[in-house]
Design a protein around this motif. Structure first.
Motif, PDB file in Angstrom:
ATOM      1  N   ASP A  30       0.862  -1.061   0.147  1.00 61.16           N
ATOM      2  CA  ASP A  30       0.038  -0.057   0.064  1.00 61.16           C
ATOM      3  C   ASP A  30       0.886   1.313   0.078  1.00 61.16           C
ATOM      4  N   THR A  33       2.355   1.694  -3.532  1.00 66.68           N
ATOM      5  CA  THR A  33       1.062   1.866  -4.535  1.00 66.68           C
ATOM      6  C   THR A  33       0.828   3.424  -4.366  1.00 66.68           C
ATOM      7  N   GLY A  34       0.702   3.902  -2.886  1.00 65.12           N
ATOM      8  CA  GLY A  34       0.694   5.243  -2.873  1.00 65.12           C
ATOM      9  C   GLY A  34       1.597   6.144  -3.436  1.00 65.12           C
ATOM     10  N   ALA A  37       1.065   6.314  -7.422  1.00 67.14           N
ATOM     11  CA  ALA A  37       0.202   7.046  -7.642  1.00 67.14           C
ATOM     12  C   ALA A  37       0.308   8.467  -7.862  1.00 67.14           C
ATOM     13  N   ARG A  38       0.974   8.917  -6.723  1.00 67.49           N
ATOM     14  CA  ARG A  38       1.417  10.199  -6.761  1.00 67.49           C
ATOM     15  C   ARG A  38       2.448  10.539  -7.826  1.00 67.49           C
ATOM     16  N   ASP A  45      -4.354   3.763 -11.748  1.00 68.82           N
ATOM     17  CA  ASP A  45      -5.313   3.116 -11.265  1.00 68.82           C
ATOM     18  C   ASP A  45      -4.757   2.339  -9.918  1.00 68.82           C
ATOM     19  N   ARG A  46      -4.928   2.676  -8.885  1.00 66.05           N
ATOM     20  CA  ARG A  46      -4.740   2.200  -7.550  1.00 66.05           C
ATOM     21  C   ARG A  46      -5.118   0.937  -7.460  1.00 66.05           C
ATOM     22  N   GLU A  47      -6.385   0.450  -7.519  1.00 66.93           N
ATOM     23  CA  GLU A  47      -6.718  -0.754  -7.580  1.00 66.93           C
ATOM     24  C   GLU A  47      -6.146  -1.929  -8.514  1.00 66.93           C
ATOM     25  N   LEU A  49      -3.293  -1.375  -9.616  1.00 70.27           N
ATOM     26  CA  LEU A  49      -1.859  -1.641  -9.337  1.00 70.27           C
ATOM     27  C   LEU A  49      -1.809  -2.467  -8.270  1.00 70.27           C
ATOM     28  N   THR A  50      -2.566  -2.421  -7.195  1.00 69.36           N
ATOM     29  CA  THR A  50      -2.784  -3.343  -5.955  1.00 69.36           C
ATOM     30  C   THR A  50      -3.030  -4.639  -6.446  1.00 69.36           C
TER      31      THR A  50
END
Length: 112
Positions: A30, A33-34, A37-38, A45-47, A49-50
């Protein structure tokens, strides 16, 4: 690419997959991912990527379980290359990524 940034990408990929075998995985996933995303130009797309990180983790762990060191190394190398490309596109990521690695290392000692 600066050798220092290439080493940063390698260290991040190594630590990420070292954490895949620990109870630190979800938090580490997480956190990365954060950051991505930044700093990904155009966003991410965070989901998705997760999900991608989870798939890579499963592939990495299965390869290790099967004793296939080359396949495990390939998964890690894929993320190393991805992080290098992102650092090249977004050099501002370097500082936060170094900070993240420092936090990961602070209380963990050698994970691998």
């Amino acid at each position: 690419m600066d050798a220092h940034l290439a080493a940063l990408a390698a260290a991040a990929a190594q630590q990420l997959f070292a954490r895949s075998r620990t109870d630190r995985w979800h938090r580490s996933r997480d956190e990365l991912t954060g950051l991505l995303a930044r700093f990904t130009p155009g966003g991410v797309d965070r989901e998705a990527l997760t999900d991608e990180l989870e798939d890579c983790r499963e592939e990495f762990l299965a390869a290790r379980l099967e004793g296939d060191a080359a396949a495990a190394a390939d998964v890690e190398a894929g993320w190393r290359a991805r992080l290098r490309r992102l650092l090249r596109a977004s050099p501002a990521l370097a500082g936060p990524l170094r900070d993240l690695l420092a936090r990961w290392s602070a209380g963990d000692g050698a994970v691998r």
